[in-house]
Design an enzyme around this catalytic site. Sequence first.
Site, PDB file in Angstrom:
ATOM      1  N   GLY A 124     -33.550  24.701 -10.736  1.00 10.05           N
ATOM      2  CA  GLY A 124     -32.539  23.829 -10.142  1.00 10.05           C
ATOM      3  C   GLY A 124     -33.013  22.427  -9.810  1.00 10.05           C
ATOM      4  CB  SER A 125     -33.848  19.662 -10.406  1.00 12.48           C
ATOM      5  OG  SER A 125     -34.266  18.412  -9.914  1.00 12.48           O
ATOM      6  NE  ARG A 126     -29.888  12.894  -8.585  1.00 16.09           N
ATOM      7  CZ  ARG A 126     -30.113  12.218  -7.462  1.00 16.09           C
ATOM      8  NH1 ARG A 126     -30.156  12.828  -6.305  1.00 16.09           N
ATOM      9  NH2 ARG A 126     -30.279  10.920  -7.506  1.00 16.09           N
TER      10      ARG A 126
END
Length: 218
Positions: free
Chosen positions: A185-187
């Site tokens: 998960g991240s961006r």
Amino acid sequence: MFHKEGHKIIFITFIVIVASFLLVDNFISISWLRAIVMIALLVFLILILQFFRNPKRQTSLNNKQVVSPVDGKVVVIEEVFEKEYFKEKRIQVSVFMSPINVHVTRYPISGNVIFSKYHPGKYLVAWHPKASEENERTTVVIENETYGKVLHRQIAGALAKRIVNYAKLNDKAIQGSDSGFIKFGSRVDLFLPLDTDIKVSLNQKVRGGESVIAELNE
């Protein structure tokens, strides 16, 4: 199909799960407890498998368009001052990935890799305003003659403890092909020319390599 970044982890997880099944079967005599533990182990294996999945995407190559580099939800569309490479105002479009999204990072445009740099840093939650500047991250800039220069930045989050970036200086990037991977998960931020035509809206869900983020405004 599973991403190459997950092959080792999947293999180790599978061995651990099999060994755990044998131990549970031999050492837990209470049937309902044994069933719960086995189900929990299976769920854990399924989560690992889905996290490293690498579905094929049909990218329509188009030098006038920018496609989403990742799966997720658009959380930022705004004009900002990009400090690292352009040192001028750009339109930032950010896509947030949850742990259940596909985590492959794909090239948003085809062209030449003219900049690629890794930055160690913090692990603030990915939606934190300072995550783009203070978290562990990689910055990649691709240029083609039609669209110009597009920057995409992988940003680690509170759970993402490893960013993998395949882009090397002077590589030939192909729109929609693998450029890296972010674990857990991240961006990813995109920085686009001010006169670009944005084709997405806030909170819209996008698919890496397929959803058109922006188009050349002719």
